[in-house]
Design a protein around this motif. Sequence first.
Motif, short mmCIF file in Angstrom:
data_model
loop_
_atom_site.label_atom_id
_atom_site.label_comp_id
_atom_site.label_asym_id
_atom_site.label_seq_id
_atom_site.Cartn_x
_atom_site.Cartn_y
_atom_site.Cartn_z
N ARG A 1 -2.33 14.40 1.73
CA ARG A 1 -1.57 14.64 2.96
C ARG A 1 -1.44 13.35 3.77
O ARG A 1 -0.37 13.06 4.33
N ASP A 2 -2.51 12.58 3.82
CA ASP A 2 -2.45 11.30 4.54
C ASP A 2 -1.49 10.33 3.87
O ASP A 2 -0.81 9.55 4.54
N MET A 3 -1.43 10.37 2.54
CA MET A 3 -0.46 9.52 1.83
C MET A 3 0.97 9.92 2.18
O MET A 3 1.83 9.06 2.42
N GLU A 4 1.23 11.21 2.21
CA GLU A 4 2.56 11.69 2.57
C GLU A 4 2.92 11.25 3.98
O GLU A 4 4.06 10.82 4.25
N THR A 5 1.96 11.33 4.87
CA THR A 5 2.18 10.89 6.25
C THR A 5 2.42 9.39 6.30
O THR A 5 3.28 8.90 7.05
N GLY A 6 1.65 8.64 5.51
CA GLY A 6 1.77 7.19 5.51
C GLY A 6 3.16 6.69 5.16
O GLY A 6 3.59 5.63 5.64
N GLY B 1 -2.66 11.53 12.70
CA GLY B 1 -2.94 12.66 11.82
C GLY B 1 -3.23 13.93 12.57
O GLY B 1 -4.07 14.74 12.15
N ARG B 2 -2.54 14.13 13.69
CA ARG B 2 -2.75 15.35 14.48
C ARG B 2 -1.93 16.48 13.86
O ARG B 2 -0.91 16.92 14.40
N TYR B 3 -2.40 16.93 12.71
CA TYR B 3 -1.67 17.94 11.95
C TYR B 3 -1.77 19.33 12.58
O TYR B 3 -0.93 20.19 12.34
N ASP B 4 -2.82 19.55 13.36
CA ASP B 4 -3.12 20.90 13.83
C ASP B 4 -2.56 21.22 15.22
O ASP B 4 -2.58 22.38 15.63
N TYR B 5 -2.11 20.22 15.95
CA TYR B 5 -1.64 20.47 17.31
C TYR B 5 -0.65 19.39 17.72
O TYR B 5 -0.53 18.35 17.07
N GLY B 6 0.07 19.66 18.82
CA GLY B 6 1.08 18.73 19.29
C GLY B 6 1.01 18.54 20.79
O GLY B 6 0.09 19.04 21.46
N PRO B 7 1.98 17.83 21.37
CA PRO B 7 1.96 17.53 22.81
C PRO B 7 1.89 18.77 23.69
O PRO B 7 1.25 18.73 24.75
N GLU B 8 2.53 19.86 23.29
CA GLU B 8 2.49 21.07 24.12
C GLU B 8 1.09 21.66 24.17
O GLU B 8 0.67 22.20 25.20
N ASP B 9 0.37 21.58 23.06
CA ASP B 9 -1.01 22.06 23.04
C ASP B 9 -1.89 21.21 23.95
O ASP B 9 -2.75 21.73 24.68
N VAL B 10 -1.67 19.90 23.91
CA VAL B 10 -2.43 19.00 24.77
C VAL B 10 -2.11 19.27 26.24
O VAL B 10 -3.00 19.23 27.10
N LYS B 11 -0.85 19.57 26.52
CA LYS B 11 -0.46 19.90 27.89
C LYS B 11 -1.21 21.14 28.38
O LYS B 11 -1.69 21.19 29.53
N LYS B 12 -1.35 22.15 27.52
CA LYS B 12 -2.10 23.35 27.88
C LYS B 12 -3.57 23.00 28.14
O LYS B 12 -4.18 23.51 29.08
N PHE B 13 -4.13 22.14 27.29
CA PHE B 13 -5.52 21.73 27.48
C PHE B 13 -5.70 21.04 28.82
O PHE B 13 -6.67 21.31 29.55
N ARG B 14 -4.76 20.16 29.17
CA ARG B 14 -4.85 19.51 30.48
C ARG B 14 -4.81 20.55 31.60
O ARG B 14 -5.48 20.40 32.63
N GLY C 1 0.82 -1.21 0.00
CA GLY C 1 0.00 0.00 0.00
C GLY C 1 0.85 1.25 0.00
O GLY C 1 0.53 2.25 -0.66
N GLN C 2 1.97 1.19 0.71
CA GLN C 2 2.89 2.32 0.74
C GLN C 2 3.51 2.56 -0.64
O GLN C 2 3.68 3.71 -1.07
N GLN C 3 3.81 1.48 -1.34
CA GLN C 3 4.34 1.62 -2.71
C GLN C 3 3.33 2.33 -3.61
O GLN C 3 3.69 3.16 -4.45
N ALA C 4 2.06 2.00 -3.41
CA ALA C 4 1.01 2.65 -4.20
C ALA C 4 0.94 4.14 -3.87
O ALA C 4 0.79 4.99 -4.77
N GLU C 5 1.05 4.47 -2.59
CA GLU C 5 1.02 5.88 -2.20
C GLU C 5 2.21 6.63 -2.80
O GLU C 5 2.08 7.78 -3.26
N GLU C 6 3.38 6.00 -2.80
CA GLU C 6 4.55 6.63 -3.41
C GLU C 6 4.32 6.88 -4.89
O GLU C 6 4.69 7.93 -5.43
N ALA C 7 3.68 5.91 -5.55
CA ALA C 7 3.41 6.06 -6.98
C ALA C 7 2.43 7.21 -7.23
O ALA C 7 2.59 7.97 -8.18
N VAL C 8 1.43 7.33 -6.38
CA VAL C 8 0.47 8.43 -6.52
C VAL C 8 1.19 9.77 -6.35
O VAL C 8 1.00 10.71 -7.14
N LEU C 9 2.03 9.86 -5.33
CA LEU C 9 2.71 11.13 -5.05
C LEU C 9 3.73 11.49 -6.13
O LEU C 9 4.06 12.67 -6.30
#
Length: 561
Positions: free
Chosen positions: A118-123, A228-241, A92-100
Amino acid sequence: MGKMKRFVDMEYQRPDFEAEKAARRQYVEQIEQAKSKEELVDVIVKEDERSRMMWTMYDLAYIRNTIDTTDPFYEQEMSNFYKEIGELSLLGQQAEEAVLRSPYKSGIEEKFGPLPLRDMETGLKLMSPNVVEDLTEESRLCQEYNRLVSSCTAEFHGETCTFSTLFKYMQNVDRSVRKESFQVWASMYEGIGDRLDDIYERMVAVRSRIAEKLGFDSYISYIYTRFGRYDYGPEDVKKFRGYVKDQIVPVCERLFKEQAESLGLSAVTFYDEQLKHPDGNAAPTGTKGEMLKSAKEMYHELSKETGEFFDFMLEHEMFDLDSKPGKQPGGYCSFLPGVKSPFIFANFNGTSADVDVLTHEMGHAFEAYTASRIYPLSSMTWASSETNEIHSMSMEFLTYPWMEKFFGDKVGLYRKDHLIQALEAVPFMVTVDEFQHRVFEEKPDAAGRKKIWHELEQTYMPWRDYDGNAFFEAGGYWMQRQHIFINPFYYVDYALAQMGAFHFYRMMDEDPKTAWEEYYRLCRSGGSRGYFETLEYSGIGNPFCEETIRGIMEFLQSKLF
């Protein structure tokens, strides 16, 4: 699978894995041979349709394995899948590489938006030949965990109880029964505590190894990428906590203090927490069949779309609701892509939680049923995990007007208790989240994990009192949270989504018709948008902004006090 059958009649056939691999190699060639945007999109859509049969068999085997973990046939079938999925994923990864690499890849974004690419690039970052064995080992450990916890039973008051069915006794109006059931429940976990520690120790090791081999600086970085947490990271989650600690925990402390006064206690212990009223909590009044009949009426009255959806679920019996020995604890919604059908798995125990399943998991199921009939790509059936939980948690609130069908004259108690428990669950959710961050940062031993959990309970759940139970007082309670073992780092998604669900609760309080229309619009969005974009599209406040949490808490306190 031809004309759709009832779930119990669906025929399982082990996929021909070699034929599947050959088909995926051919798919790569077809991508490379595409001569236009339209042709590339057509190749991708046709492959998605072709592959659904294999994933339907996977889900069929998984569901039946969790319904009866003692069934050796489906246990072996899942092992067979786990052995093959690594190589299939590489193809499946080979297919994603071919698409990209394709000069026509812009056609995908024009047709489906930016997320699939974007999900393919992440994959490409998440799979490599040198982690195939590790991923297989991780899956085996999840199976081992499920077998262990599903095998636990205890005799209590003439009933053979699982973890799920025993928990209902902690709502008994007789405090001695609550305490006795808690002691038995705790002893069940203590009895398998060393084995759970061993399984988790191996899980942490293999997960850390996967991340390292893939070039991530930690498992935390890897799992955020995988989700796929593209919009935030561990520091953001720490603030939420931190927002939870500062704004939600004090309100929960007040609620538990009021509960203690209502029960005539100086303070609540763990086995008192679930009993909200001295004369008993609201409980559903009917049998399972009567509850399903009431749910049918409810969903038909809610909307034309939910009525059609629930009829579909009933016709094909896409539920397994009863708790029984050998069944995996908990509840979930799965999806069979070949027949575009959700499946609801639960463990009824005679409490209000049974009704919660018919709303929470149905929220997941309704969204998947809806989106799968709009978008041609299976990956767009579900949204991001934080958004998926908004679908489920919001459905719990949107069905409030029909709760009298289940609770009769105790409907007022149910609604208030449900709202209270939805809020009181949030500190526990962030406790689970921070626990996992610290485990993968500090790599503690078994005693160290208990110490971390105990410290976090004091921070986020200062009311928690195990009444001298040594195992839980020392920090053993983390072992009862299934997600820590089989779905790591997912649990904070519930807390984030609960903020979105409170948004719909407030909207429903002001204008039920608009609330439903906006909810249905959200479900129709499926997986076409990222998390932050979905929040903006739906007018839901961002939970990483302190003002959002403050506004929610001001509204909730106006309802609770």
